[in-house]
Design a protein around this motif. Structure first.
Motif, PDB file in Angstrom:
ATOM      1  N   GLN A 143     -29.490  38.427  92.795  1.00 48.88           N
ATOM      2  CA  GLN A 143     -29.098  37.705  93.940  1.00 48.88           C
ATOM      3  C   GLN A 143     -27.768  36.886  93.739  1.00 48.88           C
ATOM      4  N   PHE A 144     -27.636  36.165  92.643  1.00 51.21           N
ATOM      5  CA  PHE A 144     -26.409  35.596  92.220  1.00 51.21           C
ATOM      6  C   PHE A 144     -25.397  36.538  92.230  1.00 51.21           C
ATOM      7  N   LEU A 145     -25.401  37.582  91.477  1.00 50.02           N
ATOM      8  CA  LEU A 145     -24.304  38.606  91.381  1.00 50.02           C
ATOM      9  C   LEU A 145     -23.745  39.382  92.421  1.00 50.02           C
ATOM     10  N   THR A 146     -24.722  39.586  93.368  1.00 47.84           N
ATOM     11  CA  THR A 146     -24.351  40.144  94.556  1.00 47.84           C
ATOM     12  C   THR A 146     -23.898  39.334  95.582  1.00 47.84           C
ATOM     13  N   SER A 147     -23.831  38.191  95.408  1.00 46.20           N
ATOM     14  CA  SER A 147     -23.107  37.199  96.202  1.00 46.20           C
ATOM     15  C   SER A 147     -21.588  36.873  95.613  1.00 46.20           C
ATOM     16  N   LEU A 148     -21.171  37.351  94.607  1.00 48.08           N
ATOM     17  CA  LEU A 148     -20.148  37.364  93.865  1.00 48.08           C
ATOM     18  C   LEU A 148     -19.393  38.810  94.027  1.00 48.08           C
ATOM     19  N   SER A 149     -20.099  39.925  94.109  1.00 51.59           N
ATOM     20  CA  SER A 149     -19.425  41.192  93.949  1.00 51.59           C
ATOM     21  C   SER A 149     -19.792  42.100  95.128  1.00 51.59           C
ATOM     22  N   ALA A 150     -18.728  42.835  95.423  1.00 49.58           N
ATOM     23  CA  ALA A 150     -19.154  43.860  96.335  1.00 49.58           C
ATOM     24  C   ALA A 150     -20.000  44.952  95.891  1.00 49.58           C
ATOM     25  N   GLN A 151     -20.228  45.181  94.706  1.00 50.00           N
ATOM     26  CA  GLN A 151     -21.289  46.252  93.861  1.00 50.00           C
ATOM     27  C   GLN A 151     -21.627  45.644  92.568  1.00 50.00           C
ATOM     28  N   LEU A 152     -22.818  45.870  92.342  1.00 47.70           N
ATOM     29  CA  LEU A 152     -23.659  45.631  91.214  1.00 47.70           C
ATOM     30  C   LEU A 152     -23.998  46.811  90.506  1.00 47.70           C
ATOM     31  N   ILE A 153     -23.790  46.740  89.162  1.00 51.05           N
ATOM     32  CA  ILE A 153     -24.547  47.759  88.037  1.00 51.05           C
ATOM     33  C   ILE A 153     -25.373  47.120  87.531  1.00 51.05           C
ATOM     34  N   ASN A 154     -26.754  47.424  87.102  1.00 53.79           N
ATOM     35  CA  ASN A 154     -27.464  46.854  86.190  1.00 53.79           C
ATOM     36  C   ASN A 154     -27.694  47.715  85.173  1.00 53.79           C
ATOM     37  N   SER A 167     -28.046  47.833  94.266  1.00 54.83           N
ATOM     38  CA  SER A 167     -27.526  47.689  93.089  1.00 54.83           C
ATOM     39  C   SER A 167     -27.685  49.276  92.376  1.00 54.83           C
ATOM     40  N   PHE A 168     -26.874  49.677  91.340  1.00 54.21           N
ATOM     41  CA  PHE A 168     -27.073  50.928  90.550  1.00 54.21           C
ATOM     42  C   PHE A 168     -27.693  50.565  89.387  1.00 54.21           C
ATOM     43  N   SER A 169     -28.517  51.132  88.694  1.00 53.08           N
ATOM     44  CA  SER A 169     -29.270  51.075  87.600  1.00 53.08           C
ATOM     45  C   SER A 169     -28.821  52.122  86.486  1.00 53.08           C
ATOM     46  N   VAL A 170     -28.474  51.671  85.221  1.00 55.35           N
ATOM     47  CA  VAL A 170     -28.338  52.465  83.972  1.00 55.35           C
ATOM     48  C   VAL A 170     -28.677  52.178  82.837  1.00 55.35           C
ATOM     49  N   SER A 179     -15.585  39.600  93.220  1.00 58.88           N
ATOM     50  CA  SER A 179     -15.302  40.962  92.349  1.00 58.88           C
ATOM     51  C   SER A 179     -15.578  42.363  93.156  1.00 58.88           C
ATOM     52  N   GLU A 180     -14.714  43.170  92.915  1.00 50.54           N
ATOM     53  CA  GLU A 180     -15.174  44.425  93.406  1.00 50.54           C
ATOM     54  C   GLU A 180     -16.735  45.119  92.654  1.00 50.54           C
ATOM     55  N   LEU A 181     -16.467  44.988  91.526  1.00 49.27           N
ATOM     56  CA  LEU A 181     -17.692  45.434  90.491  1.00 49.27           C
ATOM     57  C   LEU A 181     -17.924  44.747  89.601  1.00 49.27           C
ATOM     58  N   CYS A 182     -19.313  44.349  89.434  1.00 49.55           N
ATOM     59  CA  CYS A 182     -19.987  43.596  88.503  1.00 49.55           C
ATOM     60  C   CYS A 182     -20.970  44.527  87.723  1.00 49.55           C
ATOM     61  N   LEU A 183     -21.095  44.049  86.404  1.00 48.99           N
ATOM     62  CA  LEU A 183     -22.143  44.676  85.324  1.00 48.99           C
ATOM     63  C   LEU A 183     -23.036  43.443  84.945  1.00 48.99           C
ATOM     64  N   ASP A 184     -24.187  43.714  85.209  1.00 52.96           N
ATOM     65  CA  ASP A 184     -25.266  42.785  84.650  1.00 52.96           C
ATOM     66  C   ASP A 184     -25.653  43.501  83.272  1.00 52.96           C
TER      67      ASP A 184
END
Length: 263
Positions: free
Chosen positions: A63-74, A92-95, A48-53
């Motif tokens: 670690q798992f989500l960054t392996s699937l996605s170009a960018q992670l937002i927590n 990752s970015f934090s919100v 994916s390009e962008l993932c939201l945790d």
């Protein structure tokens, strides 16, 4: 979409509880780690390009989500949890925000991942609606949460003491799926299964909740004053449930894979 809404009082209590537990969470989160591992195994191998945790906690999925996605937002209600998450994934970015009113534009995420966080929300239908709004078409929503009959041991023992359960009451498996799907998400896969953990003592079982911040009560009628005498009676009742394996604490877990389609 800017989020200018005031977080409700109950959510503020949840945030405070998890803020206090941020420093002890990883040392007491064996249950959460097991559930996370199960949800990871259920996640399709997609890029994916962008993932939201959603409700990231201390970032153990990073670690798992960054392996699937170009960018992670927590995203999390707790600023202290987000600080811990940043230590594990500085890319990752934090919100800091509320899952029931996501501060994002529509149709931007390819994947939304949420392990053991939506049970703290007051309206599961609003979760489904918000997830659908911010997911791209054909986007995936992977979620684990708690269902009815979780923590029956605690409920039983408190009833013997004061007639109350002192636990949160969760929807049934069927109600949970109906509410989340009500916005139009398509259910790809669902699993409902129990998990029992075993502890050396009743106090250790309770610490597995308190030390990760999971001791906030939603229903006001369950927020009873607990005196030292009542606490000792509760521990005595809980000790009666000991088996050869130890003191049990059982959860009913639901794992879901939902999808947003173009229809």
């Amino acid at each position: 979409m800017p989020n200018n809404a005031i977080i409700p009082c109950y959510k503020q209590e949840v945030a405070k509880s998890f803020n206090r537990a941020a420093s002890t969470y990883d040392g007491f989160s064996q249950f959460q780690a097991s559930v996370l591992s199960r949800l990871i195994r259920m996640t399709p191998d997609i890029k994916s390009e962008l993932c939201l945790d959603l409700g990231c906690g201390t970032g153990n999925a990073s670690q798992f989500l960054t392996s699937l996605s170009a960018q992670l937002i927590n995203l999390d209600l707790s600023e202290n949890m987000l600080r811990k998450a940043r230590e594990k994934s500085q890319q990752s970015f934090s919100v800091c925000g509320d899952a029931e009113l996501l501060p994002f534009q529509q149709s931007i995420f390819d994947l939304i991942f949420s392990s053991l966080s939506i049970q703290w929300c007051e309206n599961l239908a609003s979760i489904g609606s918000e997830v659908k709004r911010v997911l791209k078409h054909d986007g995936d929503f992977l979620v684990s949460t708690l269902a009815q009959d979780s923590m029956p041991e605690i409920a039983h023992c408190w009833r013997q003491v004061d007639g109350h359960t002192h636990i949160n009451h969760y929807p049934s498996y069927e109600e949970l799926i109906f509410d989340i799907q009500s916005a139009g998400l398509i259910l790809e896969k669902s699993v409902c299964e129990p998990m029992t953990r075993w502890f050396d003592s009743p106090k250790s079982a309770i610490d597995s909740l308190k030390k990760v911040g999971a001791s906030v009560l939603v229903e006001t009628e369950e927020r009873q004053v607990v005196t030292p005498l009542m606490w000792r009676k509760f521990l005595t009742e809980y000790e009666k449930l000991r088996t050869d394996k130890g003191i049990p604490l059982t959860y009913q877990l639901v794992y879901l894979h939902l999808k947003k389609t173009k229809g």
